[in-house]
Design an enzyme around this catalytic site. Structure first.
Site, PDB file in Angstrom:
ATOM      1  N   HIS A   1       0.839  -1.202   0.000  1.00 10.53           N
ATOM      2  CA  HIS A   1       0.000   0.000   0.000  1.00 10.53           C
ATOM      3  C   HIS A   1       0.875   1.253   0.000  1.00 10.53           C
ATOM      4  CE1 HIS A   1      -2.712  -2.947   2.186  1.00 10.53           C
ATOM      5  NE2 HIS A   1      -3.502  -2.540   1.217  1.00 10.53           N
TER       6      HIS A   1
ATOM      7  N   SER B   1       0.592  -9.021   1.592  1.00 12.01           N
ATOM      8  CA  SER B   1      -0.869  -9.041   1.678  1.00 12.01           C
ATOM      9  C   SER B   1      -1.259  -8.906   3.140  1.00 12.01           C
ATOM     10  CB  SER B   1      -1.392 -10.370   1.131  1.00 12.01           C
ATOM     11  OG  SER B   1      -2.725 -10.574   1.549  1.00 12.01           O
TER      12      SER B   1
END
Ligand code: PAF
Length: 280
Positions: A38, A185
């Site tokens: 991210h 993840s």
């Protein structure tokens, strides 16, 4: 500290002000529990836009009845620290009730949502397309950033933007991996130490597939067969799918020499992980 706002009105007020000042706006849609993957999206958005909004919302409508909506990890404080360090200007962290009340409208993309992850998660992309459309209408960004790890999601969002004439540029960003190859993840936190080791079979088999293509193999069926055999060596792994498809239509590819997506979903214990590579 970066502001964390809960309401659609507050987001609109910030964006209105930025627009008045002639600033460009980027959006990074996330479900929170942010990691390096991210961060790379946010940093790219910060480079390419004056002001960046990160949405941090575990969207209930994209989870199936037996999926992990309740247990999906959440940590808004840590997310705020990461967003601030990456240079974002605002976090939108609504409650489900702010995003959904008595809604009768959903957004669905046909065909390309029925394959790959759509087979085991039949309602997932309707939830994604609906929430992403809402976020686009709330933030009205110039550009929005999505990770290539969710390759099907990226493909579906691009098609939705084209079909519905959203005036937004969709930017796909490379997969960020751990040093040993595991794709980053938020769901990696579900893995026990033993499962964490077993999860390396995804990136290892992708590497195998890629090297077969690089050494001249073009038969997609042969490549996926070899990749599956490699994953099946791992006792904790259970394959959901391993497929080579056309990068845009997501239809099965016969020839793997180019414009393809090699994608997989594999259960490691109870955790379903996805990974892929593209040759464009
Ligand atoms: O990729 C995700 O984290 C989610 O699917 C998204 C795009 C934020 C929509 O909820």
């Amino acid at each position: 500290m970066i502001p964390v706002v809960k309401t659609i009105d507050e987001v609109r007020q910030y964006v209105k002000l930025w627009r008045k000042e002639g600033k460009t706006v980027g959006l990074v849609p996330t479900m929170g529990y942010l990691h390096e993957g991210h961060k790379s999206l946010i940093e790219r958005a910060v480079k390419e836009n004056d002001c960046v909004v990160v949405s941090d919302f575990v969207n209930p409508t994209q989870f199936g009845p037996n999926e992990d909506f309740e247990t999906y990890p959440r940590d808004i404080q840590a997310d705020a620290v990461l967003c601030e360090a990456a240079g974002a200007k605002l976090i939108f962290n609504p409650e489900p009730s702010e995003m959904y009340h008595d809604a009768l409208t959903t957004v669905s993309v046909d065909k390309i949502t029925k394959v790959l992850c759509g087979k085991t998660r039949p309602t997932h992309f309707n939830g994604v397309c609906t929430v992403v459309s809402k976020l686009f209408n709330i933030v009205m960004p110039d550009k929005a950033y999505f990770g290539q790890k969710d390759a099907q999601q990226l493909c579906v969002v691009k098609k939705m933007v084209k079909d519905l004439n959203f005036d937004i540029e969709i930017v796909g960003c490379p997969i960020i991996r751990e040093a040993d190859g595991l794709a980053k993840s938020s769901r990696n936190t579900y893995l026990s130490a033993e499962e964490r080791k077993a999860a390396l079979c995804l990136s290892r088999s992708l590497k195998l597939g890629r090297s077969m293509i690089e050494s001249g193999e073009t038969n997609a069926a042969k490549i996926t067969q070899a990749m599956k055999a490699d994953i099946n060596k791992e006792p904790l792994a259970r394959i959901d799918y391993v497929e080579i498809v056309n990068i845009e239509t997501l239809e099965p590819a016969v020839d793997a020499s180019g414009h393809i997506l090699a994608a997989m979903a594999v259960y490691i214990g109870k955790t379903r992980l996805i990974d892929n590579f593209m040759i464009d």
